[in-house]
Each structure stands twice: as C-alpha cells, then as structure tokens.
Design an enzyme around this catalytic site. Structure first.
Site, PDB file in Angstrom:
ATOM      1  N   CYS A 162       0.830  -1.207   0.000  1.00 51.88           N
ATOM      2  CA  CYS A 162       0.000   0.000   0.000  1.00 51.88           C
ATOM      3  C   CYS A 162       0.868   1.262   0.000  1.00 51.88           C
ATOM      4  O   CYS A 162       1.426   1.615  -1.019  1.00 51.88           O
ATOM      5  CB  CYS A 162      -0.981  -0.032   1.171  1.00 51.88           C
ATOM      6  SG  CYS A 162      -2.369   1.114   0.960  1.00 51.88           S
ATOM      7  N   HIS A 206      -3.743  -5.224   0.634  1.00 53.56           N
ATOM      8  CA  HIS A 206      -3.156  -5.614   1.915  1.00 53.56           C
ATOM      9  C   HIS A 206      -3.196  -7.133   2.096  1.00 53.56           C
ATOM     10  O   HIS A 206      -4.106  -7.667   2.752  1.00 53.56           O
ATOM     11  CB  HIS A 206      -3.886  -4.927   3.070  1.00 53.56           C
ATOM     12  CG  HIS A 206      -3.522  -3.497   3.245  1.00 53.56           C
ATOM     13  ND1 HIS A 206      -2.496  -3.076   4.071  1.00 53.56           N
ATOM     14  CD2 HIS A 206      -4.041  -2.379   2.686  1.00 53.56           C
ATOM     15  CE1 HIS A 206      -2.405  -1.754   4.024  1.00 53.56           C
ATOM     16  NE2 HIS A 206      -3.331  -1.310   3.187  1.00 53.56           N
ATOM     17  N   GLU A 214      -1.449  -8.923   4.006  1.00 50.75           N
ATOM     18  CA  GLU A 214      -1.285  -9.283   5.418  1.00 50.75           C
ATOM     19  C   GLU A 214      -2.624  -9.335   6.143  1.00 50.75           C
ATOM     20  O   GLU A 214      -2.793 -10.080   7.107  1.00 50.75           O
ATOM     21  CB  GLU A 214      -0.320  -8.307   6.112  1.00 50.75           C
ATOM     22  CG  GLU A 214      -0.900  -7.013   6.620  1.00 50.75           C
ATOM     23  CD  GLU A 214      -1.188  -5.979   5.539  1.00 50.75           C
ATOM     24  OE1 GLU A 214      -1.702  -4.886   5.861  1.00 50.75           O
ATOM     25  OE2 GLU A 214      -0.899  -6.258   4.344  1.00 50.75           O
TER      26      GLU A 214
END
Length: 247
Positions: free
Chosen positions: A120, A224, A226
């Site tokens: 990001c 994202h 994660e």
C-alpha cells in the site's frame, strides 16, 4: 537460518494521541505496527524486526547491514512535495518524519540491493522514490465505479479482482492471471517512476502492483495481503516470495 526482515513502523507523534491514548506519558511519541505484518513474515519463514524511526545515518546503515530483507508497510499519505505537487484538498493524514526516514532507508536498501516488498503506502513510496507520482485522491481525480477504500468490510474481505502479468514476480507467487484482493486506499499510482513496471491492475485500470527488474527483488502491491492471509491463505505467497529472495 531464517532471514531477518525489517518492517517499517508507524511513528505516532505525542499530539496525535489526543485524549484517547492508552499507553505512555502525555508527551511521549510512540512506535506502532499492526501485528498482521509481523505474523505473516513469521508464518512465511522469516524473523520480523520492527524498525524504529531514528533519522541518524549510522543507524540506518547498521539496520540495512543487519537485515536480510525489508517490508515497507502501509500507513499515512506521502507528502506530495516529494513528487513536486501541492496538497490536494482531500489528502489524508501525513507524517513528514516518516516520509523522510523511509525514503532515506529505501535509498540505503536499494544501494545494498537487498530484497524489498512494499505494501500500500510502501508500494507508493517505491514509485515516488524512482520519480513517479500519485493520484492524491482517487475519487476526485479519477472516474471509477470501484470502491477502493472498502472500510465497510472486514479487513480480510475481497473488494475486486486484479489482472496479473505472466512475466512477473507476482505471477510467480500466485501462478494465476487473475485474483481477488481487498482494497483500503484512497490514493494510487499515477505516472510510474524510472524502471518501474506495472504488473497488475484493477478493471478500472488503477495500478495494483509494480516491480523493478533492475534489482534483486523490488515488489510493490497496492492491496493488503497481510490482512487477508489467515482467511485467504494463498495471500501468504507474497511474503514467502520475499523470504525466499532474502535467503
């Protein structure tokens, strides 16, 4: 031996806590990081190490020397002065100290040619470093019907699909030409920096991933992974790629 991966962190100034802070004294700055990043690096086979924002050149050189790879994490908007633009009216929170530190750190990491993953903000930082710029606010500067700031959903939930170039590190990770991703950003890449290649994009043509072939491993993704990886386990492959390149 497992590779050590340095993670950039949120530098939160004391005044930003206002009356809602739950740790530290009133005049203390804080180092923060969401656990998703560290947990993904650990699950992918690496040792996550949070990097405090300390501007000293000797410190930065020592960090770069000690780490095997680097993850430039998400967070606040990059000040547009770094790509020669004035502040747009819809720009979000900015931390100028973090901008300066991470640009200096990124330059040092690239000089040593150590593996880099940007997520990001980290993806945007890579592009800006190489002379690219950003749309400071997608919805006032672009015509799109996609919801790129999907903060109405759980962090792991998908928002839209992206197309992936076959001859790319991202295709190496997923083995697919199209995947679903989440989306939590109001800015996006505009002009690409020198040597930066677009390797994934959404249906509205907003760039979702980039790489730089001039280095051992430089990959930036706009979504994202994660946040997604515990539910969408294939997303961990992005982190495994960083770990494998850092061995």
């Amino acid at each position: 031996m497992k590779p050590t991966i340095g993670l950039t962190t949120y530098h939160v100034n004391a005044h930003e806590h206002l009356n809602g802070r739950v740790r530290g004294m009133v005049d203390q700055n804080m180092l923060m990081s969401t656990m998703d990043y560290s947990e993904c690096v650990k699950r992918a086979g690496g040792i996550p190490v949070a990097i405090p924002l300390i501007m000293d050149d000797d410190y930065i050189e020592a960090i770069v020397d000690k780490m095997d790879g680097f993850l430039f994490t998400g967070g606040s908007d990059i000040h547009p002065k770094h790509y020669d633009e004035e502040l747009h009216k819809n720009i979000d929170h900015i931390n100028t100290k973090r901008d300066m530190f991470e640009l200096k750190l990124l330059k040092a990491v690239l000089k040593r040619d150590k593996p880099i993953l940007g997520i990001c903000r980290g993806c945007q930082l890579i592009n800006v470093h190489f002379g690219g710029n950003l749309y400071q606010d997608i919805y006032s500067q672009l015509d799109t019907d996609l919801k790129h700031m999907s903060n109405i959903l759980p962090r792991y939930e998908v928002s839209h699909k992206i197309k992936i170039v076959e001859d790319s590190s991202l295709y190496e990770a997923f083995g697919q030409k199209e995947i679903w991703v989440n989306s939590v950003h109001h800015q996006s890449l505009k002009k690409l920096g020198k040597g930066i290649k677009k390797i994934a994009w959404a249906s509205d043509n907003i760039i979702e991933a980039i790489e730089h072939k001039g280095y051992k491993f430089v990959l930036g993704v706009q979504w994202h992974p994660e946040m997604m990886s515990k539910v969408h386990r294939k997303q961990l492959e992005v982190f495994k790629l960083l770990i494998n390149k850092s061995i």
